[in-house]
Design a protein around this motif. Structure first.
Motif, mmCIF file in Angstrom:
data_model
loop_
_atom_site.group_PDB
_atom_site.id
_atom_site.type_symbol
_atom_site.label_atom_id
_atom_site.label_comp_id
_atom_site.label_asym_id
_atom_site.label_seq_id
_atom_site.Cartn_x
_atom_site.Cartn_y
_atom_site.Cartn_z
ATOM 1 N N GLU A 647 70.496 -14.012 -8.905
ATOM 2 C CA GLU A 647 70.493 -13.483 -7.547
ATOM 3 C C GLU A 647 71.102 -14.492 -6.598
ATOM 4 O O GLU A 647 71.084 -15.697 -6.851
ATOM 5 N N LEU A 648 71.644 -13.953 -5.540
ATOM 6 C CA LEU A 648 72.333 -14.811 -4.576
ATOM 7 C C LEU A 648 71.986 -14.349 -3.172
ATOM 8 O O LEU A 648 72.035 -13.157 -2.864
ATOM 9 N N TYR A 649 71.656 -15.298 -2.352
ATOM 10 C CA TYR A 649 71.434 -15.024 -0.933
ATOM 11 C C TYR A 649 72.477 -15.823 -0.172
ATOM 12 O O TYR A 649 72.579 -17.043 -0.347
ATOM 13 N N SER A 650 73.258 -15.142 0.631
ATOM 14 C CA SER A 650 74.329 -15.830 1.342
ATOM 15 C C SER A 650 74.220 -15.518 2.826
ATOM 16 O O SER A 650 73.997 -14.367 3.213
ATOM 17 N N ALA A 651 74.345 -16.516 3.643
ATOM 18 C CA ALA A 651 74.266 -16.304 5.092
ATOM 19 C C ALA A 651 75.154 -17.314 5.802
ATOM 20 O O ALA A 651 75.381 -18.415 5.301
ATOM 21 N N GLY A 685 77.149 -14.225 13.261
ATOM 22 C CA GLY A 685 76.495 -14.545 11.994
ATOM 23 C C GLY A 685 76.490 -13.341 11.080
ATOM 24 O O GLY A 685 76.844 -12.238 11.484
ATOM 25 N N GLY A 686 76.097 -13.578 9.852
ATOM 26 C CA GLY A 686 76.037 -12.477 8.892
ATOM 27 C C GLY A 686 75.616 -12.981 7.534
ATOM 28 O O GLY A 686 75.209 -14.147 7.385
ATOM 29 N N GLY A 687 75.713 -12.114 6.567
ATOM 30 C CA GLY A 687 75.344 -12.535 5.218
ATOM 31 C C GLY A 687 75.282 -11.363 4.264
ATOM 32 O O GLY A 687 75.439 -10.213 4.660
ATOM 33 N N TYR A 688 75.078 -11.673 3.003
ATOM 34 C CA TYR A 688 74.954 -10.628 1.989
ATOM 35 C C TYR A 688 74.106 -11.139 0.833
ATOM 36 O O TYR A 688 73.810 -12.347 0.755
ATOM 37 N N SER A 689 73.715 -10.227 -0.017
ATOM 38 C CA SER A 689 72.899 -10.591 -1.177
ATOM 39 C C SER A 689 73.455 -9.929 -2.423
ATOM 40 O O SER A 689 74.037 -8.853 -2.348
ATOM 41 N N LEU A 690 73.231 -10.585 -3.520
ATOM 42 C CA LEU A 690 73.608 -10.025 -4.821
ATOM 43 C C LEU A 690 72.420 -10.137 -5.758
ATOM 44 O O LEU A 690 71.676 -11.113 -5.706
ATOM 45 N N SER A 717 74.457 -6.062 -1.495
ATOM 46 C CA SER A 717 73.982 -5.500 -0.229
ATOM 47 C C SER A 717 75.109 -4.902 0.587
ATOM 48 O O SER A 717 74.873 -4.229 1.571
ATOM 49 N N ASN A 770 79.201 -5.750 6.736
ATOM 50 C CA ASN A 770 78.722 -4.543 7.418
ATOM 51 C C ASN A 770 79.569 -3.322 7.096
ATOM 52 O O ASN A 770 79.569 -2.350 7.839
ATOM 53 N N VAL B 19 65.434 -11.686 -3.935
ATOM 54 C CA VAL B 19 66.482 -11.310 -2.998
ATOM 55 C C VAL B 19 66.376 -9.840 -2.648
ATOM 56 O O VAL B 19 66.081 -9.007 -3.490
ATOM 57 N N LYS B 20 66.597 -9.527 -1.390
ATOM 58 C CA LYS B 20 66.589 -8.126 -0.953
ATOM 59 C C LYS B 20 68.037 -7.680 -0.748
ATOM 60 O O LYS B 20 68.824 -8.385 -0.129
ATOM 61 N N LEU B 21 68.344 -6.509 -1.263
ATOM 62 C CA LEU B 21 69.703 -6.008 -1.066
ATOM 63 C C LEU B 21 69.842 -5.258 0.260
ATOM 64 O O LEU B 21 70.921 -4.822 0.613
ATOM 65 N N ARG B 23 70.199 -5.764 3.792
ATOM 66 C CA ARG B 23 70.439 -6.799 4.805
ATOM 67 C C ARG B 23 70.798 -6.097 6.105
ATOM 68 O O ARG B 23 71.691 -5.253 6.143
ATOM 69 N N PRO B 25 72.513 -5.494 9.484
ATOM 70 C CA PRO B 25 73.753 -5.985 10.106
ATOM 71 C C PRO B 25 73.440 -6.887 11.297
ATOM 72 O O PRO B 25 72.503 -6.617 12.049
ATOM 73 N N GLN B 26 74.220 -7.925 11.448
ATOM 74 C CA GLN B 26 73.941 -8.933 12.465
ATOM 75 C C GLN B 26 74.876 -8.785 13.664
ATOM 76 O O GLN B 26 76.070 -8.596 13.501
#
Lengths: 1148, 569
Positions: A647-651, A685-690, A717, A770, B19-21, B23, B25-26
């Motif tokens: 898993e990956l959390y990216s921000a 800002g922003g981010g995504y998850s895998l 995400s 987004n 991890v949560k999928l 997210r 939007p910011q």
């Protein structure tokens, strides 16, 4: 005889008391000499150990094994002798080892001696009393021993170790250990094993010599990291390339990718000489329409960051997973291929490595432009040709006459000053010379490591400073790395970490601006005005900046980045062969920059205001990966099962702020607080998850039939609720023909032959975080200097200034149905080796299709602002092949030679695009579309030389602006006139093939290598010809020397259009006039090195190699390319020639 | 076994994932969050913003590239013909469907319409209870929509028209040929009618249009509509009833007494007099407003001269033909037939007589720049005199010491407003309509009123020593004394008056097309001017084609056949 002498097990201490034992082997006959025995029964713990044994008819060697297992005693014996000894039966209780041995040897023809904890087994007839004392044996004697591993620290079994002078030797045991007794320390050990490079190590009185052997390029026993596991090269079934890290480690590029250029077939790397610049890496061509960067996996942690921050000295190995069957295990983001990098870990023992180098670099070829007088002459001729009074310009005046209809220029007259304010005297500035410099690259790396049984640690420090060849460009880099591991519970649990921190300071100046300004700024402009201010363009000139002002006014501006990259991991062997691994990785960075923009006056360009803009960006990626591996061996079947989750959390976040109105224009003053006006700021800002699950099974039957199946399920995400997960399967098959008896027997010349096939799918999710949402944003105002204002503020009250009311604008339409882009790839491969792998290589053919390519096509304007949306809307195909061939030979014991060549090619084509977006790509959008063409195609007119006679003009198709010396365009549509319909595809940026050739030669302590690289058959759109060939398209700039050779009635052979000030013929239009051949062949690298260690004879220096290296010292380019270097066309940052002197010192 | 269980547990824990999928939007806002009255009003502001979101390379409201350099009034200027060659294409009539400006102007105008329709759709949905200003704001938005469609119409002729009720996703299937010329003008007129019916006569916010502005724009629309064109863009008839409406609408505006001619023509081009009595509707520009560079008059930022006080880029250069047109005869009247027989040289401005509007319009070496006697335009302020001569345009610029001046290196501009509707324009529309109605006698006093104001506008045209910069002489038309005021003569006088009054303001080409005289007029101009400007040699205006720009090729592609290319391209 399988072994000459074996030393089983490990020594408990470093030194043995002198003198103890000497073994001597001569060719096949082995005799063992015990010189003398002193202190045979030394006191110690071991001698008091009491054993309980009950053995019935076992081999003597079995007894030794049992004793070794229960005590610290080690045995040295000759297999042959011991195997001949009678079987032993005994049953003892609480007996000491000497007692047990006594019983064992009672009726034997063998005897033994015990020296400390070592038991030496000897034939009785060679007992000391019958020994002849000879001179060598009288010198001090000792035992040398150690452990031989591969570079990963895994033991190597069966390595042959020979003492060259004494001609005696041994081989390593199952744990990689060896021991060798010698009469003299004045000897050199030669380590050799098939698949690894031979290595000589002088003894110099050391009794412990550990060695990590370097794999020779053709080794089949090389361990290759292929994704959550390691495989032997011989078992690989996918298209995996191994980078020869050794060959590139000394290249002072700062970025390991830059040094890899041309070394791996199928990996196309483009770069330039900018110290802050990166490299564009394309594996097997452009596969998608968005992000084409490969995925990097560093110590198991996936990252999309390029490796500019990386310390090349820390790299242990680089592997490239080129096809989908091998990359699928990394699923998401692996569609463009995977580059796997493993960093160095401590090896057994204590080591200090110091490498340091100093390089000088200089430009190698430059743009050739006119000097002041030449430009005047060209201007005059162009004005005459255009029927314009040459003296109507603001700068030059001309003394010229009309001699019976033939204008003659007598003299170019320069004004006293070129500006009205009389501050700039006419100069003859060579801007290129002014802005470039011969500069220095410094590189120093210190690596300290200590490896032991239960843990190891490696600390690496690196400093890199590259002052670019364009003044004020630079990069300064500090790297720290700490890799360590600890083992517990008898090595069943290993806990470790790899951690790197980098600090980079670099210039913020845009070198493109400087390089362009240096080309187009007129030479008549002085660098400085008479009162020391900045020279600059005067009336009639182009509005480009004085490049020296750009350099000076930006010198104080630096960008600082700090990044951390690493992971902590634990490996637990739950039961034998079942291993659980968990790894928590972090990849984060901070960027800080403070830009002071100074006020200036430079010719007619000036800006009375100053500004400080401060930016801070941060990003963090946290990854967690868990895998369970099980190795199963059933009869001749080997299985490896892998089950995993990742898993990956990216921000990310960023903000900037700026102010104007600074009293002092120094960087020390230039903080936000000191500014007085125009406060402005922004941030986002922003981010995504895998989230991914994957499994893999590797199967091998007799190491002959190989198969592998992978399935990965990836969730992102970035996709809509229903489409978040994609499943990516893969399989591969291999058949090692060389293991078949019919090959082994009938074709012994073939040492390795393997057929491979792989098929797999990988995913791509590189879209905006987004992308699925329709979003609006409050955009107050944007900078409309180069395009329309996008803001929503409006001065509705007519106040003229101050805070304005504002609104929201749509940025994007959402697409809930977005799903994974998928790349499907088939790979056929063959690996071969002949003559015991002296000649080896591989050939791969692939077909790679990418479907559902994620694009954000432009939308019809009627849908309004922010109408565009991400869609899965294109397909592309790449086909190609790659060939690698290596030859290595030991010509004599002193000379070895290696040659490795590679060649690769691919053809790209766009298979599908929605009709309504076709015109966004090269083509006319109607009958000539990018479909079926490579995505990197050029579209335009076809030129047919110049009009050289009125007759030609009359007979050609009607063309607006036709005339003598003008470019003639071809009437492709055959309608008698040149118009928009006469365009077609006129070139492709992709090379027809790329190649590289590395040659290396070792003679004793001297080594030499060179590397040639080239690309062939690519077209470069050399838009820079607008400036180098024409006086008309940009009249206010300086022009190229080529304009001196322009077509005229007196110069009828020229292909350069006639000089004119007015381009009626629209000659800047996209046409084949600007398409030139980009092929080049370069001598990238020459290195000569000498290992001083043998000459120095300094204790504890394992190697001390000095080397001299040259990069980019030789270049062949196509004649048709009119610039200096087709690799950096259109004023790219020149790739310098670099000369490096360096030292690599290894101390233990 | 125990350890196996433990590790299975660990594994199971891992598989449950942290991890949560999902997210969030910011930093963005969703469409339905913008339907509150407060936010709807902000969407209205965003639509206004589109009036001035211009750029000098592809100006859609600055008009100079599309309106002057195609009409023989101006050269492109800059650093030779290759400098922004896509603009040169307009000057030498080579504009193609893939021309950059052709594409960008289309996008910019439909972007503006998109903003208007977005605001309108929200206004339609809100009740007047919740948002009392609903109707007024709807009227403002429809005024803006009329303006943007008007520009599209005169640029491209056949355009797809839709309003806010058409769903966004089906707008791309609307054909540009589904409405006839008249129907299209009718749609544009409808928006202005609605605006005229629902807007107040006075606005507190000077940036909002009044009822009178809407009536004025309606008059302009009907005037354009009155000239009926055939497929070759030839004027076949002039609709008398529309002309009559034009006259009455102009009269309404005039009789409202809200507007008047400024005392000095110069005030229309000076920041301190912006939003003055003559300005009916203007784009409100601003600086020091919190945007990165100010909301300046970006459409004209290439038009400043090259002297150190400015620096770039000397685009938009008056043609020799235009300068010659300012010459007056012994009566101070235009030299309709003789004006271009002699070129006015740099030393001729005291020799001949000139209409004073010359020095309001054209920057001339040796003449004060922007009414500043100490700030004299020099030859060195020009950029490529060998190609474009020594004149530059001045109405749109401001003096370097003007408070509205703003450098945005490498360019510069100002926050001086740009008038969209001006009172002198209304007067001359009325005069034009009257003349075409055969009521030229009623037009005479209007034209003379303009000329009288011009005659009185020399106060700022003085040099350092107090003397007039040029030799000014302008007279009024006095039938029987210095002219014979027939319809033909009146038409000639009107058209000349418009040329000088609005020279370099970007209206000229559209006037020529409206009158249906472009091919002859422009080709005559090219024939004469090409002896002075080498790059015009061989240039030809193709009738029935270049009156309108091509539909951008990319937009035709996106439309999947809904958009049909204009004739000739």
């Amino acid at each position: 005889m399988k072994k000459n002498l074996s030393f089983q097990g490990r020594y408990p201490s470093l030194w043995l008391d002198l003198p103890i034992l000497i073994f001597r082997a001569m060719r096949i006959t082995v005799f063992l000499v015990l010189v003398c025995v002193v202190n045979l029964y030394a006191t110690g713990y071991s001698q008091n150990v009491q054993l309980n044994l009950s053995l019935d008819n076992v081999k003597l060697s079995k007894v030794f094994e049992v004793i070794q297992a229960q005590t610290q005693y080690q045995f040295i014996y000759n297999d042959e002798n011991v195997n001949k000894a009678p079987l032993v039966s005994l049953s003892v209780r609480e007996a000491t080892v000497p007692k047990v041995l006594e019983l064992c040897f009672k009726n034997s023809s063998l005897t033994y001696r015990i020296v400390k904890d070592v038991v030496v087994v000897l034939p009785k007839e060679n007992a000391p009393p019958r020994l002849n004392y000879t001179v060598p044996f009288l010198s001090p004697q000792f035992i040398v021993r150690g452990k031989v591993t591969n570079k990963d620290g895994d033991p190597l079994i069966g390595v042959s170790i020979t003492a060259i002078r004494m001609r005696t030797g041994t081989t390593t045991d199952d744990h990689g250990n060896y021991t060798l007794a010698l009469p003299s320390a004045d000897d050199t050990l030669l380590f050799s094993i098939i698949g690894y490079k031979k290595q000589e190590v002088p003894i110099r009185g050391d009794s412990l010599i550990n060695l990590a052997m370097q794999v020779s390029i053709s080794s089949l026993n090389q361990l290759v990291v292929t994704g959550y596991e390691k495989e032997l090269k011989k078992d690989l079934t996918g298209a995996v390339s191994i980078v020869d890290v050794n060959a590139i480690k000394n290249i002072p590029a700062g970025n390991p990718l830059k040094a890899m250029q041309g070394r791996v077939p199928g990996v196309y790397i483009q770069t330039d000489g900018f110290p802050m610049g990166g490299a564009t890496v394309r594996i097997r061509g452009v596969g998608t329409l968005g992000n084409n960067d490969p995925l990097y996996v560093i110590d198991g942690i996936p990252t999309e960051d390029p490796l500019g921050i990386f310390n090349p000295s820390d790299i242990e190995s680089i592997q490239v997973l080129k096809d989908a069957s091998s990359a699928t295990i990394y699923g998401s983001r692996a569609g463009n291929g995977v580059i796997i990098i493993t960093t160095k870990h401590a090896k057994t023992g204590t080591h200090i490595n110091v490498s340091s180098s100093l390089s000088l670099q200089r430009y190698n070829g430059r743009s050739t432009v006119l000097n002041t007088i030449q430009r005047g002459k060209v201007y005059w001729q162009a004005a005459i040709n255009s029927g314009i009074d040459p003296n109507s310009t603001n700068i030059y005046q001309f003394d010229w006459a009309d001699n019976n209809g033939k204008p003659v220029l007598n003299k170019v007259i320069l004004p006293d000053f070129i500006d009205v304010d009389k501050t700039m005297k006419p100069a003859n500035t060579d801007w290129w010379k002014e802005m470039t410099q011969t500069s220095v690259i410094q590189k120093t790396n210190v690596t300290l490591s200590n490896g032991g049984e239960k843990g190891s640690a490696l600390l690496s420090l690196n400093y890199y400073n590259n002052k670019g060849i364009v003044k004020s460009t630079f990069q300064n880099k500090f790297n720290i790395r700490l890799n360590s591991d600890y083992s517990f519970f008898n090595k069943r649990l290993t806990v470790g970490e790899n951690f790197a921190a980098d600090y980079i300071k670099g210039s913020t100046v845009n070198p493109g601006d400087i390089l362009f300004a240096a080309e187009v700024e007129e030479p008549i402009v002085p660098v400085h005005t008479v009162d020391g201010g900045w020279g600059g363009p005067a009336s009639g000139m182009t509005d480009r900046q004085n490049p020296m002002r750009l350099i000076a006014d930006n010198r104080q501006n630096k960008v600082n980045t700090v990044s951390i990259f690493g992971n902590v991991y634990a490996n637990l062997e739950i039961i034998p062969h079942l291993t659980l691994r968990t790894s928590l990785g972090v990849d984060g960075g901070l960027l800080y920059q403070r830009l002071l923009q100074k006020s200036y006056v430079s010719g007619f360009l000036n800006d009375p205001s100053n500004q400080v803009n401060t930016t801070e960006n941060n990003n963090i990626n946290i990854s967690w990966q868990n895998t369970l591996t099980y190795k199963l061996n059933v009869a001749r079947n080997d299985f490896t099962f892998l089950l995993g989750q990742a898993e990956l959390y990216s921000a990310y976040g960023n903000f900037w702020a700026s102010r104007r109105g600074y009293a002092l224009e120094t960087i020390d003053y230039g903080y936000l607080d000191a500014g007085t006006t125009n406060k402005d700021n922004g941030g986002s800002g922003g981010g995504y998850s895998l989230l991914s699950y994957f499994g893999k099974v590797n199967y091998s039957l007799d190491s002959k039939y190989l198969a592998s199946v992978t399935v990965r399920r990836d969730g992102s995400s970035r996709f809509g609720q229903g489409n978040r997960f994609g499943v990516f399967p893969a399989f591969s098959l291999g058949w090692r023909l060389s293991q078949e008896n019919f090959i082994k027997k009938s074709l012994p010349v073939i040492s390795d032959l393997k057929l491979r096939f792989g098929w797999g799918q990988t995913g791509n999710q590189s879209i905006a975080d987004n992308a699925t949402y329709t979003i609006y944003s409050a955009i107050y105002g944007t900078d409309p200097t180069w395009g329309y204002e996008q803001g929503s503020a409006y001065d509705i009250t007519g106040a003229g200034s101050g805070q304005l009311p504002s609104g929201y604008t749509r940025l994007q339409q959402g697409n809930e149905s977005l799903k994974w882009e998928t790349t499907t790839e088939s790979n056929w491969g063959i690996d071969f080796g002949f003559f015991q792998n002296k000649l080896s290589g591989s050939l791969d053919y692939f077909i790679k299709k990418t479907t559902d390519i994620l694009i954000r096509p432009p939308k019809p304007a009627v849908e309004g602002q922010g109408a565009s949306e991400w869609v899965n809307g294109a397909s592309m195909e790449n086909k190609g092949w790659e060939f690698l061939l290596s030859y290595e030979a030991d010509i004599s014991p002193d000379i070895s030679f290696q040659a490795t060549g590679n060649i690769a090619t691919y053809r790209n084509k766009v298979v599908y695009l929605p009709d309504d977006v076709l015109s966004a790509y090269p083509g006319n959008g109607l009958d000539k579309t990018i479909l079926g063409h490579p995505i990197n195609s050029y579209f335009g007119y076809v030129t047919d030389g110049l009009f050289t006679s009125q007759n030609e003009i009359d007979n050609a198709a009607t063309q607006v602006g036709e005339g003598l010396g003008r470019i003639r365009y071809e009437d492709l549509s055959n309608d008698g006139k040149i118009d928009i319909d006469d365009q077609d595809y006129i070139g492709v940026a992709d090379p027809k093939f790329t190649y590289g050739l590395n040659l290396s030669l070792t003679y004793k302590n001297l080594d030499f290598s060179c590397f040639f690289q080239g690309v062939q058959g690519n077209d470069v759109y050399n838009g820079n010809k607008v400036y180098t060939d024409f006086a008309s398209i940009w009249p206010g700039v300086n022009w190229g020397l080529r304009t001196l050779d322009a077509w005229s009635a007196d110069n009828p052979k020229s292909t350069i259009p006639a000089l004119t000030l007015i381009d009626n013929n629209n000659e800047s239009r996209s046409s084949t006039y600007f398409v030139e051949k980009g092929s080049y062949f370069k001598l990238r690298n020459v290195e000569i090195g000498y290992d001083l260690s043998k000459a120095l004879k300094v204790k504890r220096i394992q190697s001390a190699r000095v080397y001299f290296q040259g990069n980019n010292i030789f270049r062949v380019k196509s004649k048709s390319f009119s610039g200096p270097d087709p690799e950096t066309p259109n004023n790219g940052y020149p790739i310098p020639t670099v000369y490096t002197l360096g030292l690599n010192l290894s101390i233990y | 076994m125990k350890i196996l269980i433990i590790s299975s547990l660990i594994m199971a824990c891992c598989l449950s994932s942290c991890v949560k999928l999902d997210r969030t939007p910011q930093g963005i806002i969703f469409s339905d969050q913008l339907n509150s009255p407060e936010n709807i009003d902000k969407m209205v502001t965003a639509a206004y913003s589109a009036l001035g979101n211009d750029n000098g390379f592809d100006s859609y409201t600055g008009l100079w590239a599309l309106g002057d350099i195609r009409a023989g009034d101006a050269y492109k200027g800059g650093d030779g013909v290759g400098d922004q060659d896509y603009l040169n294409d307009f000057e030498v009539f080579q504009e193609r469907p893939d021309n950059r400006t052709v594409g960008n102007v289309w996008v910019a105008l439909y972007t503006a319409i998109g903003r208007v329709d977005d605001a309108l759709a929200r206004l339609d949905a809100v009740t007047e209870d919740k948002f009392p200003l609903k109707l007024e704001r709807q009227a403002e938005m429809r005024f803006l929509r009329g303006h943007f469609y008007f520009l599209l119409k005169i640029y491209y002729n056949h355009i797809p028209w839709f309003d806010e009720t058409v769903p966004v996703e089906s707008r791309d299937s609307i054909s540009n040929k589904s409405l006839s010329d008249d129907a299209l003008w009718g749609k544009i007129a409808d928006d202005f009618k609605f605006a005229a019916d629902n807007l107040p006569g006075d606005q507190t916010d000077v940036g909002r249009p009044t009822k009178w502005a809407a009536k004025a724009y309606l008059a302009k629309t009907l005037l354009y509509e009155a000239y009926k064109q055939n497929d070759q863009y030839q004027v076949t008839s002039i609709d008398q009833s529309l002309l009559a409406q034009v006259v009455s609408l102009c009269d309404e505006v005039i009789q409202s007494t809200k507007y008047a001619l400024s005392q000095d023509f110069a005030y229309n081009f000076l920041t301190e007099d912006e939003n003055g009595p003559e300005s009916i509707f203007a784009i409100q520009f601003s600086k020091d407003d919190g945007t990165p560079q100010g909301r300046l008059d970006w459409g004209h930022y290439l038009d400043y001269p090259m002297n150190p006080e400015y620096g770039c880029c000397a685009f938009h250069a008056p043609s020799q033909n235009l300068v010659n047109a300012f010459r007056t005869d012994k009566n101070g009247l235009p030299m309709f037939d003789e004006f271009n027989k002699v070129d006015v040289g740099l030393n001729d401005f005291k020799t001949y007589t000139f209409d004073p509007r010359l020095d309001h319009t054209v920057a001339i070496p040796g003449h004060p720049y922007k009414y500043e006697p100490y700030f004299v335009f020099q030859k060195s302020w020009d950029r490529s005199p060998q190609i474009y001569g020594y004149f530059l345009s001045m109405k749109e610029t401001v003096a370097a010491d003007d408070p509205s001046f703003q450098k945005t290196p490498p360019f510069m501009s100002s926050s001086k407003n740009q008038d969209i509707l001006r009172y002198d324009d209304i007067l001359l529309w009325k005069a034009e309509a009257l003349i075409e109605l055969g009521r030229q006698d009623e037009a005479l006093p209007i034209i003379n009123k303009i000329r009288t104001r011009t005659a009185n506008s020399t106060g700022l045209l003085k040099q350092e020593d107090g003397s007039y910069t040029s030799n000014y002489k302008i007279g009024t038309y006095q039938p029987g004394v210095n002219c014979v005021w027939t319809q033909d003569f009146a038409r000639k006088a009107l058209r000349w008056e418009r040329r000088l009054e609005f020279a370099m303001e970007g209206f000229r080409f559209f006037d020529l097309v409206r009158w249906g005289i472009t091919p002859d007029y422009v080709n005559t101009y090219i024939a004469e001017e090409s002896s002075k400007r080498q790059y015009l040699v061989g240039v030809h205006f193709q009738a029935g084609k270049f009156e309108y720009m091509p539909i951008p090729i990319s937009q035709i592609d996106y439309s999947k056949g809904a958009l049909i290319q204009n004739a000739g391209y």
